[in-house]
Design a protein around this motif. Sequence first.
Motif, PDB file in Angstrom:
ATOM      1  N   ALA A  58      86.649 -34.644  84.562  1.00  0.00           N
ATOM      2  CA  ALA A  58      85.837 -33.480  83.888  1.00  0.00           C
ATOM      3  C   ALA A  58      84.747 -32.978  84.779  1.00  0.00           C
ATOM      4  CB  ALA A  58      85.098 -34.203  82.703  1.00  0.00           C
ATOM      5  N   GLY A  59      84.225 -33.988  85.662  1.00  0.00           N
ATOM      6  CA  GLY A  59      83.164 -33.717  86.653  1.00  0.00           C
ATOM      7  C   GLY A  59      83.517 -32.821  87.569  1.00  0.00           C
ATOM      8  N   LEU A  60      84.778 -32.702  87.985  1.00  0.00           N
ATOM      9  CA  LEU A  60      85.447 -31.759  89.208  1.00  0.00           C
ATOM     10  C   LEU A  60      85.591 -30.377  88.489  1.00  0.00           C
ATOM     11  CD1 LEU A  60      86.283 -31.149  91.824  1.00  0.00           C
ATOM     12  CD2 LEU A  60      88.643 -31.906  91.346  1.00  0.00           C
ATOM     13  N   ILE A  61      86.046 -30.460  87.282  1.00  0.00           N
ATOM     14  CA  ILE A  61      86.587 -28.983  86.517  1.00  0.00           C
ATOM     15  C   ILE A  61      85.173 -28.447  86.355  1.00  0.00           C
ATOM     16  CG2 ILE A  61      87.137 -28.374  84.289  1.00  0.00           C
ATOM     17  CD1 ILE A  61      89.463 -30.499  84.652  1.00  0.00           C
ATOM     18  N   HIS A  62      84.226 -29.146  85.980  1.00  0.00           N
ATOM     19  CA  HIS A  62      82.795 -28.390  85.526  1.00  0.00           C
ATOM     20  C   HIS A  62      82.087 -27.941  86.783  1.00  0.00           C
ATOM     21  CE1 HIS A  62      83.240 -30.704  81.542  1.00  0.00           C
ATOM     22  NE2 HIS A  62      82.835 -29.574  81.329  1.00  0.00           N
ATOM     23  N   LEU A  63      82.220 -28.620  87.765  1.00  0.00           N
ATOM     24  CA  LEU A  63      81.744 -28.401  89.246  1.00  0.00           C
ATOM     25  C   LEU A  63      82.472 -26.977  89.754  1.00  0.00           C
ATOM     26  CD1 LEU A  63      79.852 -28.770  91.500  1.00  0.00           C
ATOM     27  CD2 LEU A  63      81.705 -30.225  92.740  1.00  0.00           C
ATOM     28  N   LEU A  64      83.895 -27.055  89.650  1.00  0.00           N
ATOM     29  CA  LEU A  64      84.371 -25.783  89.930  1.00  0.00           C
ATOM     30  C   LEU A  64      84.216 -24.805  88.949  1.00  0.00           C
ATOM     31  CD1 LEU A  64      87.812 -27.372  90.807  1.00  0.00           C
ATOM     32  CD2 LEU A  64      86.215 -26.713  92.459  1.00  0.00           C
ATOM     33  N   TRP A  65      83.902 -24.786  87.783  1.00  0.00           N
ATOM     34  CA  TRP A  65      83.442 -23.910  86.934  1.00  0.00           C
ATOM     35  C   TRP A  65      82.057 -23.218  87.103  1.00  0.00           C
ATOM     36  CZ3 TRP A  65      79.614 -23.181  83.232  1.00  0.00           C
ATOM     37  CH2 TRP A  65      79.779 -22.267  82.290  1.00  0.00           C
ATOM     38  N   PRO A  98      85.010 -30.432  70.154  1.00  0.00           N
ATOM     39  CA  PRO A  98      86.059 -31.297  69.787  1.00  0.00           C
ATOM     40  C   PRO A  98      87.206 -31.143  70.653  1.00  0.00           C
ATOM     41  CG  PRO A  98      85.358 -30.277  67.509  1.00  0.00           C
ATOM     42  CD  PRO A  98      84.749 -29.745  68.792  1.00  0.00           C
ATOM     43  N   GLY A  99      87.919 -32.263  71.345  1.00  0.00           N
ATOM     44  CA  GLY A  99      88.846 -32.193  72.390  1.00  0.00           C
ATOM     45  C   GLY A  99      88.398 -31.737  73.717  1.00  0.00           C
ATOM     46  N   HIS A 100      87.185 -31.581  73.896  1.00  0.00           N
ATOM     47  CA  HIS A 100      86.442 -31.474  75.261  1.00  0.00           C
ATOM     48  C   HIS A 100      85.849 -32.903  75.780  1.00  0.00           C
ATOM     49  CE1 HIS A 100      84.694 -28.623  78.040  1.00  0.00           C
ATOM     50  NE2 HIS A 100      83.946 -29.478  78.268  1.00  0.00           N
ATOM     51  N   ASP A 101      86.954 -33.455  76.574  1.00  0.00           N
ATOM     52  CA  ASP A 101      86.569 -34.868  76.826  1.00  0.00           C
ATOM     53  C   ASP A 101      85.734 -34.927  78.118  1.00  0.00           C
ATOM     54  OD1 ASP A 101      86.774 -37.683  77.070  1.00  0.00           O
ATOM     55  OD2 ASP A 101      88.726 -37.775  77.663  1.00  0.00           O
ATOM     56  N   HIS A 102      84.377 -35.309  78.050  1.00  0.00           N
ATOM     57  CA  HIS A 102      83.664 -35.581  79.247  1.00  0.00           C
ATOM     58  C   HIS A 102      84.081 -36.963  79.841  1.00  0.00           C
ATOM     59  CE1 HIS A 102      81.071 -31.950  77.715  1.00  0.00           C
ATOM     60  NE2 HIS A 102      81.395 -31.545  79.019  1.00  0.00           N
ATOM     61  N   GLY A 103      84.763 -37.702  79.239  1.00  0.00           N
ATOM     62  CA  GLY A 103      84.965 -39.332  79.568  1.00  0.00           C
ATOM     63  C   GLY A 103      86.066 -39.060  80.496  1.00  0.00           C
TER      64      GLY A 103
END
Length: 67
Positions: free
Chosen positions: A35-42, A26-31
């Motif tokens: 979000a895509g850039l943050i996940h890629l950097l992670w 909850p509160g983790h907004d993939h929309g």
Amino acid sequence: MLKKTDPLTLLLPMFILASEPVFAHPGHDHGHWSAGLIHLLWIAPVILATGFAIYRLGKNKHLKGQK
């Protein structure tokens, strides 16, 4: 003796486990647009380290075969 394994076979489980629903909460907004850039950097350091390890293992096997 280890059998030869395709690098894609080694990476596939990582991509399955790193899917969006697995890490969503909850509160983790993939929309959100970032979000895509943050996940890629992670996940990028994990992908790079895995690729480097596969490369080094292959290089070491190649060098041992020449001796």
